[in-house]
Design a protein around this motif. Structure first.
Motif, PDB file in Angstrom:
ATOM      1  N   LEU A  13      31.156 -16.240 -15.686  1.00 45.99           N
ATOM      2  CA  LEU A  13      29.933 -15.655 -15.134  1.00 45.99           C
ATOM      3  C   LEU A  13      29.425 -14.513 -16.008  1.00 45.99           C
ATOM      4  N   ARG A  17      28.078 -15.865 -19.156  1.00 46.54           N
ATOM      5  CA  ARG A  17      26.758 -16.487 -18.922  1.00 46.54           C
ATOM      6  C   ARG A  17      25.661 -15.424 -18.917  1.00 46.54           C
ATOM      7  N   ASP A  18      25.946 -14.285 -18.294  1.00 46.37           N
ATOM      8  CA  ASP A  18      24.962 -13.213 -18.167  1.00 46.37           C
ATOM      9  C   ASP A  18      25.039 -12.211 -19.322  1.00 46.37           C
ATOM     10  N   ARG A  74      31.122  -9.293  -9.594  1.00 48.67           N
ATOM     11  CA  ARG A  74      30.330 -10.453  -9.173  1.00 48.67           C
ATOM     12  C   ARG A  74      29.500 -10.047  -7.964  1.00 48.67           C
ATOM     13  N   TRP A 129      27.394 -20.773  -8.419  1.00 48.23           N
ATOM     14  CA  TRP A 129      26.709 -20.318  -9.630  1.00 48.23           C
ATOM     15  C   TRP A 129      25.282 -19.844  -9.374  1.00 48.23           C
ATOM     16  N   GLN A 130      24.521 -20.571  -8.550  1.00 51.87           N
ATOM     17  CA  GLN A 130      23.114 -20.274  -8.341  1.00 51.87           C
ATOM     18  C   GLN A 130      22.889 -19.052  -7.447  1.00 51.87           C
ATOM     19  N   VAL A 157      25.508 -13.212  -9.777  1.00 52.53           N
ATOM     20  CA  VAL A 157      25.116 -12.592 -11.041  1.00 52.53           C
ATOM     21  C   VAL A 157      26.138 -11.531 -11.400  1.00 52.53           C
ATOM     22  N   PRO A 159      19.890 -16.552 -11.583  1.00 54.13           N
ATOM     23  CA  PRO A 159      21.183 -17.209 -11.776  1.00 54.13           C
ATOM     24  C   PRO A 159      21.018 -18.723 -11.850  1.00 54.13           C
TER      25      PRO A 159
END
Length: 186
Positions: A84, A87-88, A106, A120-121, A124, A150
């Motif tokens: 996560l 990803r960000d 998180r 996931w959606q 962030v 996200p």
């Protein structure tokens, strides 16, 4: 760090990262169908009784493997903080500042205490200050806009996220061709 080998299914879809020892076993079981990329490692074995030569295997960066009993392709990549935050881009998606792994948390955009899911959606990366300030509020109740939405990475993106510190150029090129349009890696 030691480079890993990208294992694909026969259709060329990325499945997982494997260590060189696993790759040697796949070769020995004659399950490797085709390969791509440069050589990750050269492995030598014993002497052949027939030829007297030492056995050698050059392990490629990418290999397609057949066999129905091998790991199936994931439909939803596992949600971990490491993936996560990667990803960000190790950035708090509220204040926009970059942080170390230990300084991030998180955050559930729609809080779990209010029916939000841990997926996931809905998650962030957030610095601890922003996460605490947001608490269990909905974004519509507090003045904290998201700087990016996200999204769920596809399997190729996920494999790049969890191996980003030791991925080879040829492997990244192969994976990048399969990234979704949401990916920050494009």
């Amino acid at each position: 760090m030691e480079a890993r080998i990208l294992r694909l299914n026969l259709a060329g879809q990325p499945i997982e990262w494997i260590h060189w020892q696993e790759a040697v076993c796949l070769y020995a079981r004659d399950l490797v169908t085709w390969t791509l990329g440069g050589v990750v490692r050269r492995v030598t074995g014993g002497y052949s009784q027939l030829s007297g030569h030492i056995s050698r295997i050059e392990l490629p960066a990418i290999m397609a493997v057949g066999g129905s009993h091998l790991a199936p392709m994931r439909t939803v990549p596992p949600l971990t903080n490491r993936a996560l935050f990667q990803r960000d881009d190790y950035r708090c998606l509220y204040c926009g500042k970059r942080f170390s792994f230990m300084q991030l948390s998180r955050d559930h955009v729609h809080p779990t205490s209010r029916g939000g899911k841990d997926r996931w959606q809905n998650v962030v990366a957030a610095c601890k200050r922003c996460n605490q300030h947001k608490g269990n509020h909905l974004l519509s109740e507090i003045d904290m806009p998201l700087i990016a939405l996200p999204y769920k990475p596809n399997n190729a993106e996920y494999l790049a996220l969890v191996n980003s510190d030791r991925i080879r150029g040829d492997q990244m090129e192969y994976l990048r061709a399969q990234f979704s349009s949401n990916s920050r890696w494009l």
